[in-house]
Design an enzyme around this catalytic site. Structure first.
Site, PDB file in Angstrom:
ATOM      1  N   ARG A  57       0.658  -0.782   0.057  1.00 32.96           N
ATOM      2  CA  ARG A  57      -0.141  -0.272  -0.068  1.00 32.96           C
ATOM      3  C   ARG A  57       0.925   1.405  -0.331  1.00 32.96           C
ATOM      4  NH1 ARG A  57      -2.135  -3.824  -0.097  1.00 32.96           N
ATOM      5  NH2 ARG A  57      -1.897  -3.178  -2.513  1.00 32.96           N
ATOM      6  N   ASN A  88      -9.096   8.252   5.631  1.00 30.19           N
ATOM      7  CA  ASN A  88      -8.222   8.235   5.224  1.00 30.19           C
ATOM      8  C   ASN A  88      -6.900   8.166   5.263  1.00 30.19           C
ATOM      9  OD1 ASN A  88     -10.070   7.665   2.607  1.00 30.19           O
ATOM     10  ND2 ASN A  88      -9.963   9.814   1.834  1.00 30.19           N
ATOM     11  N   VAL A  89      -6.298   7.108   5.216  1.00 22.93           N
ATOM     12  CA  VAL A  89      -4.761   6.700   5.780  1.00 22.93           C
ATOM     13  C   VAL A  89      -3.336   6.935   4.500  1.00 22.93           C
ATOM     14  CG1 VAL A  89      -5.159   4.876   7.302  1.00 22.93           C
ATOM     15  CG2 VAL A  89      -4.315   4.842   4.809  1.00 22.93           C
ATOM     16  N   ASP A  90      -4.164   7.718   3.628  1.00 25.05           N
ATOM     17  CA  ASP A  90      -2.849   8.669   2.761  1.00 25.05           C
ATOM     18  C   ASP A  90      -2.495   9.777   2.778  1.00 25.05           C
ATOM     19  OD1 ASP A  90      -4.847   9.847   0.725  1.00 25.05           O
ATOM     20  OD2 ASP A  90      -6.019   8.237   0.679  1.00 25.05           O
ATOM     21  N   HIS A 105      -8.465   7.361  10.998  1.00 26.33           N
ATOM     22  CA  HIS A 105      -7.163   6.119  11.080  1.00 26.33           C
ATOM     23  C   HIS A 105      -6.589   5.874  10.386  1.00 26.33           C
ATOM     24  CE1 HIS A 105     -12.415   5.047  10.022  1.00 26.33           C
ATOM     25  NE2 HIS A 105     -12.042   6.233  11.233  1.00 26.33           N
ATOM     26  N   GLY A 170     -17.263  12.018  -0.187  1.00 26.61           N
ATOM     27  CA  GLY A 170     -16.900  10.213  -0.856  1.00 26.61           C
ATOM     28  C   GLY A 170     -16.847   9.220   0.826  1.00 26.61           C
ATOM     29  N   THR A 171     -17.216   9.254   1.379  1.00 26.34           N
ATOM     30  CA  THR A 171     -17.774   8.171   2.654  1.00 26.34           C
ATOM     31  C   THR A 171     -19.324   7.475   2.418  1.00 26.34           C
ATOM     32  OG1 THR A 171     -17.672   7.609   4.690  1.00 26.34           O
ATOM     33  CG2 THR A 171     -17.504  10.329   4.582  1.00 26.34           C
ATOM     34  N   SER A 172     -19.396   6.872   3.001  1.00 25.80           N
ATOM     35  CA  SER A 172     -20.981   6.045   3.186  1.00 25.80           C
ATOM     36  C   SER A 172     -21.566   6.125   4.373  1.00 25.80           C
ATOM     37  CB  SER A 172     -20.104   4.826   2.944  1.00 25.80           C
ATOM     38  OG  SER A 172     -19.891   3.838   4.222  1.00 25.80           O
TER      39      SER A 172
END
Length: 233
Positions: A57, A88-90, A105, A170-172
């Protein structure tokens, strides 16, 4: 004084840069069961598999770029006090130029001690068994796995409470506790909800502007609406 725009982003905004999400494939993340690579139990069962997964990743992250959605959010800092709270973790928000980013996260380009969770290190390369902290303890990805606490949530709540505008991109809104952040907005705070497949938001009294578009298209439309509300050219 600039109005405060707080933005909660999820996998949808990064997906447009080419980063896949586990929810795209029936619980599989890049071909792996998330329980094997994103839980404390998976780590205990097969540490090398977990490390290899996040190494890949990390390598993939170096090959992608921020998209227009990331860039517009960064540009909005010229006119608004923008705070990004991301699941997001990016590092795509940072690379686009956003200066206030809180990762709920964890972060892919950081690792932490398995013994001391407050010992966090920047990490650009692969991580292996035998990579230790200064006290001889194994390092692990600085990722909040399923079943673990989300310590950044306490920092996020007062940020949301002080928002003049709140956006969900962009999140559910199905991953808790992050999805519950919207409930900390004041009822008079306008909410923008950007998702190509929006769901209904339960127990929310705010005026919600639904923009049923992808992140790149929706963020551009949100910018126009914000400028209209603030009489900005």
């Amino acid at each position: 004084m600039k109005k405060k725009l707080v933005v909660l982003t999820g996998a949808g905004i990064s997906a447009e840069s080419g980063i896949k999400t586990f929810r795209d494939s029936d619980g599989l993340w890049e071909g792996h069961d998330v329980m094997e690579v994103a839980t404390p139990e998976g780590w205990q069962k097969n540490q090398d598999l977990v490390l290899d997964f996040y190494n890949k990743r990390r390598q993939q992250l170096k090959e992608v770029q921020p998209n227009l959605g990331h860039q517009i959010l960064a540009e909005l800092e010229k006119d608004f006090d923008v705070y990004i709270i991301t699941q997001n973790v990016d590092d795509l928000h940072e690379r686009a130029g956003s200066t206030k980013v809180l990762h709920l996260h964890g972060e892919l380009l950081k690792v932490r001690s398995t013994r001391n969770p407050d010992l966090i290190l920047d990490w650009q390369d692969d991580l292996f068994t035998g990579d230790f902290d200064e006290n001889g303890h194994q390092l692990r990805p600085h990722i909040v796995w399923f079943g673990e606490m989300v310590p950044a949530l306490e920092e996020a709540i007062p940020i949301v409470e002080n928002a003049d505008y709140f956006a969900v991109i962009g999140t559910s809104l199905q991953v808790y506790p992050a999805a519950g952040l919207i409930s900390y907005t004041y009822s008079i705070t306008p909410v923008f909800y950007i998702d190509p497949k929006p769901i209904s938001i339960p127990n929310i009294q705010n005026k919600v502007e639904v923009i049923a578009k992808t992140a790149t298209e929706g963020v551009a439309e949100m910018r126009t609406k914000l400028f209209e509300l603030e009489n900005l050219s």
